[in-house]
Design an enzyme around this catalytic site. Structure first.
Site, PDB file in Angstrom:
ATOM      1  N   LYS A 197      -3.723  10.312   3.309  1.00 39.28           N
ATOM      2  CA  LYS A 197      -3.579  10.971   4.612  1.00 39.28           C
ATOM      3  C   LYS A 197      -2.992  12.381   4.408  1.00 39.28           C
ATOM      4  CE  LYS A 197      -3.153   6.369   6.574  1.00 39.28           C
ATOM      5  NZ  LYS A 197      -4.595   6.122   6.730  1.00 39.28           N
ATOM      6  N   HIS A 232       1.752   6.917   7.924  1.00 39.45           N
ATOM      7  CA  HIS A 232       1.582   8.038   8.861  1.00 39.45           C
ATOM      8  C   HIS A 232       2.875   8.836   9.063  1.00 39.45           C
ATOM      9  CE1 HIS A 232      -2.547   7.208  10.112  1.00 39.45           C
ATOM     10  NE2 HIS A 232      -2.236   5.934   9.914  1.00 39.45           N
ATOM     11  N   SER A 282      -0.208   3.368  13.723  1.00 36.00           N
ATOM     12  CA  SER A 282      -1.377   4.224  13.503  1.00 36.00           C
ATOM     13  C   SER A 282      -2.266   4.389  14.721  1.00 36.00           C
ATOM     14  CB  SER A 282      -2.190   3.711  12.324  1.00 36.00           C
ATOM     15  OG  SER A 282      -2.525   2.347  12.509  1.00 36.00           O
TER      16      SER A 282
END
Ligand code: PMP
Length: 401
Positions: A248, A217, A189
């Site tokens: 996200k 991610h 990240s």
């Protein structure tokens, strides 16, 4: 009160020390929906801070789904999943996610952090061993600590180091019953580099280790339609546990574990945040279902994200900035000292660009950076404006010439 003050003096001293090192976190208050442009502390700026990879956080379809679900079910389930917290929507979300991830089953949690805390201690315990990449996310580190297992950290993405450590720790006569877990972030990240998952699969097969990847991610970013790192490397069926977050690319909040049914069945009985913390709220679940359906249908936003990423990275490198080892839409602009990174971020903000300085303890001391997050929501104009400001600030602060 006096005793109280003495008792807590260490806190004010620590806060003062952090302040003198420039390590206090500035309050940034958002007053608009999440998007390419947001209002922060009363000022409209271009947003390069959030993990809104696909621009779904303010998507009309997600909002519609959330509102409709509120009208039908209300807001909070007010119970844990195993008591009265499982609505039809929770099951639907798990079903849709399993289809999307191409795994047998999925279990959802309140966040990605919770998914990690839930999973590791439910799978390994005393007498077992964990091999963990040294740059894994804090939630993996905490989950390892909670499991009370010996944790061996291997050098970042270094599979040779990992194998050496496995060999030194696992003699051939290891008791059959003890378990080995290899755990890694999929996309790291703070650096935006990618885990060498195919080699980790080989090692997990060779040493009979459970393999777990945190795809926070990678979701919505890697693989076909943003299915994640396992799809990116075509490793379906070879990675035991995929951790996901819906905070996200999915644009909402929530976490999940995808894997074989036997793992998910076990977690439904043994994962403590599932048993002892209330279920995801109704609007969140409904919005997540809508987001997963959008991803299933179209890769348009994923392609736009990558188009923006390639454009921005090429140009920012061309300006002379060091963006480390990034292979993804996470672009760390490496600056070194935290004070420089904070001054850089402040000047960016004054010029309409919102990109945060990241320093210790989130990244190692001396490797402070501006973490620039790409989104499909950005237009080419947005990217050009950011590049122009980066160039001006970089020159003024002597980072580039
Ligand atoms: N894992 C990784 C790799 C992350 O980057 C994050 C978010 N910072 C999490 C887990 C936690 O996810 P959530 O925000 O859903 O708790």
């Amino acid at each position: 009160m006096k005793t109280q003050a003495t008792k807590l003096n260490w806190l004010s001293e620590n806060l003062k020390e952090l302040g003198s090192k420039g390590l206090l976190i500035q309050k940034r208050v958002i007053e608009s929906p999440m998007g390419a442009k947001i209002k922060v502390n009363g000022k409209w700026v271009l947003n390069f801070c959030s993990n809104n990879y696909l621009g779904l956080a303010n998507n009309p379809l997600l909002k519609k789904a959330a509102k409709k679900a509120i009208d039908k079910y209300g807001i909070g389930p007010t119970a844990v999943r195993t008591i009265a917290g499982t609505t039809k929507l929770h099951l639907k979300l798990e079903e849709e996610l399993a289809k999307f991830k191409k795994t047998e089953a999925v279990i959802t949690f309140q966040s990605g952090f919770m998914a990690n805390l839930a999973t590791i201690p439910a799978l390994v315990g005393e007498g077992d061993i964990i091999f963990s990449d040294e740059l894994n996310h804090a939630s993996i580190i905490d989950a390892c600590r909670l499991s009370k297992v010996e944790v061996v950290r291997y050098n970042h993405t270094d599979t040779k180091d990992l194998e050496n450590k496995i060999k030194s720790k696992l003699p051939l006569n290891i008791p059959l019953k003890s378990k080995t877990l290899i755990v890694t972030d999929g996309v790291f990240s703070m650096d935006g580099d990618i885990s060498p998952l195919p080699e980790l699969v080989k090692l997990s097969e060779k040493y009979n280790a459970i393999l777990m990847v945190d795809d926070a991610h990678g979701e919505g970013v890697l693989g076909k339609n943003g299915r994640g790192i396992v799809d990116h490397f075509n490793l379906h069926g070879k990675v035991d546990i995929e951790i996901g977050t819906m905070s996200k690319a999915i644009g909402v909040v929530g976490g999940y574990v995808a894997g074989e049914k036997v793992i998910i069945d076990w977690l439904r009985l043994r994962a403590r945040p599932f048993l002892f913390s209330s279920a995801m709220t109704i609007p969140d679940v409904a919005a997540c279902i809508s987001a997963v359906k959008i991803l299933q249908k179209s890769d348009k936003q994923v392609l736009k994200l990558w188009d923006n990423t390639k454009y921005f990275k090429e140009k920012i490198k061309g300006l002379g900035f060091d963006i480390g080892k990034s292979k993804t839409p996470i672009v760390p602009v490496m600056l070194g000292e935290v004070k420089l990174a904070q001054e850089f971020s402040k000047r960016l903000f004054e010029n309409g660009i919102f990109a945060m300085a990241i320093g210790y303890p989130t990244v190692p001391e001396g490797s402070a950076r501006i973490r620039v997050m790409m989104s499909a929501a950005h237009s080419k104009n947005d990217l050009d404006k950011a590049l122009e400001v980066f160039s001006n600030v970089g020159k003024k602060l002597g980072v580039i010439s």
